[in-house]
Design an enzyme around this catalytic site. Structure first.
Site, PDB file in Angstrom:
ATOM      1  N   MET A  69      23.468  12.268  55.230  1.00 12.61           N
ATOM      2  CA  MET A  69      23.166  10.735  54.623  1.00 12.61           C
ATOM      3  C   MET A  69      24.561  10.225  54.339  1.00 12.61           C
ATOM      4  SD  MET A  69      20.092  11.594  52.649  1.00 12.61           S
ATOM      5  CE  MET A  69      20.262  13.378  52.529  1.00 12.61           C
ATOM      6  N   MET A 138      11.959  10.212  57.849  1.00 16.41           N
ATOM      7  CA  MET A 138      12.075  10.038  56.238  1.00 16.41           C
ATOM      8  C   MET A 138      10.670   9.693  55.869  1.00 16.41           C
ATOM      9  SD  MET A 138      15.129  11.218  55.265  1.00 16.41           S
ATOM     10  CE  MET A 138      14.693  10.867  53.598  1.00 16.41           C
ATOM     11  N   GLY A 175      10.576  14.107  52.074  1.00 16.12           N
ATOM     12  CA  GLY A 175      10.757  12.959  50.939  1.00 16.12           C
ATOM     13  C   GLY A 175       9.145  13.022  50.296  1.00 16.12           C
TER      14      GLY A 175
HETATM   15  C1  DX5 Z   1      16.432  12.294  49.704  1.00 10.88           C
HETATM   16  C2  DX5 Z   1      16.685  13.605  50.542  1.00 10.88           C
HETATM   17  C3  DX5 Z   1      15.620  14.588  50.422  1.00 10.88           C
HETATM   18  C4  DX5 Z   1      15.294  14.973  49.017  1.00 10.88           C
HETATM   19  C5  DX5 Z   1      13.831  15.370  48.941  1.00 10.88           C
HETATM   20  O1  DX5 Z   1      17.048  11.309  50.146  1.00 10.88           O
HETATM   21  O2  DX5 Z   1      16.922  13.533  51.895  1.00 10.88           O
HETATM   22  O3  DX5 Z   1      16.004  15.866  51.080  1.00 10.88           O
HETATM   23  O4  DX5 Z   1      15.535  16.177  48.599  1.00 10.88           O
HETATM   24  O5  DX5 Z   1      13.246  15.650  47.633  1.00 10.88           O
HETATM   25  P1  DX5 Z   1      11.663  15.406  47.053  1.00 10.88           P
HETATM   26  O6  DX5 Z   1      11.127  16.862  47.795  1.00 10.88           O
HETATM   27  O7  DX5 Z   1      11.751  15.825  45.578  1.00 10.88           O
HETATM   28  O8  DX5 Z   1      11.251  14.249  47.660  1.00 10.88           O
HETATM   29 ZN    ZN Z   2      17.157  15.478  53.019  1.00 11.30          ZN
END
Ligand code: DX5
Ligand code: ZN
Length: 219
Positions: A69, A138, A175
């Protein structure tokens, strides 16, 4: 859709001061470790610099799924492939040359994947499905763990499943995946599940990985 289910826990919500032992807790139960790289530009949060990430990738006992990201991802993506990531995911919103970056990633022996933020439509990217090994939809705005699962992304997951057709492309969601949301994502067509806070806030993270796998496999 194949019956295979992959669980790729995110270490974003793990204890960064004891990452080796955090990873050791879940390695055996997991398919890959999901490594979130954030630069404080593409998303308003920062995780690991390249040196720290390289250490994690080299020391990880199971393959690493690097989710980048970061802005201007093209060159960085190639470096993450060279560093030994099993899979490198670039955001379509952050690349200026998707096709050549995907090819470069693959030329270094890594799987190549594209990610789409919630407001990005998948239809503009169907032409890349001949080049990818995974697509990541996402299910939260990227940047932080512990956010609420966006169920309205399921139409995009279904569209992605249609575009995949008979190709062996993994369909990942990231997510808000937990025991109460994983079935919805599986039903929509996902087969590869990132789970961060659900795993690392559990008393027994490895058992949570197994429970998520079982729950997803019910569909
Ligand atoms: C968020 C990340 C995810 C995050 C997910 O931008 O890309 O990989 O770690 O965390 P949870 O499962 O807590 O939503
Ligand atoms: Zn992620």
């Amino acid at each position: 859709m194949s019956n295979e289910v992959r669980i790729t826990p995110s270490i974003l919500n793990a204890d960064f001061a004891h990452l080796d032992s955090e990873i050791a807790k879940i390695a055996q139960a997991s398919d890959l470790i999901h490594l979130d790289i954030m630069d404080n530009v593409f998303v308003p949060n920062m995780t690991f610099d390249f040196q720290a990430a390289t250490e994690i990738i080299k020391n990880c006992p199971i393959p690493v799924d690097s989710h980048l990201m970061v802005a201007d991802v093209d060159l960085i993506a190639v470096q993450y492939a060279e560093a030994g990531s099993a899979s490198v995911t670039i955001h379509v919103e952050a690349t200026s040359d998707i096709r050549s970056t995907l090819k470069e990633i693959k030329s270094h022996g890594a799987r190549a994947s594209i990610a789409l933020k919630p407001n990005t439509s998948i239809n503009d990217y169907s032409e890349y499905f001949d080049l990818i090994d995974m697509v990541l939809i996402m299910t939260v705005e990227p940047g932080f763990g512990g956010q609420k699962f966006m169920e309205n992304m399921m139409s995009k997951v279904k569209e992605a499943r249609k575009l995949i057709g008979s190709r062996p492309i993994w369909l990942q969601v990231d997510g808000g995946i937990s025991l109460s949301t994983i079935e919805i994502a599986r039903e929509a067509g996902a087969d590869t599940f990132v789970a961060g806070s659900a795993v690392f806030s559990a008393q027994d993270p490895a058992m949570m990985v197994e429970q998520l796998r079982t729950q997803a496999a019910l569909h």
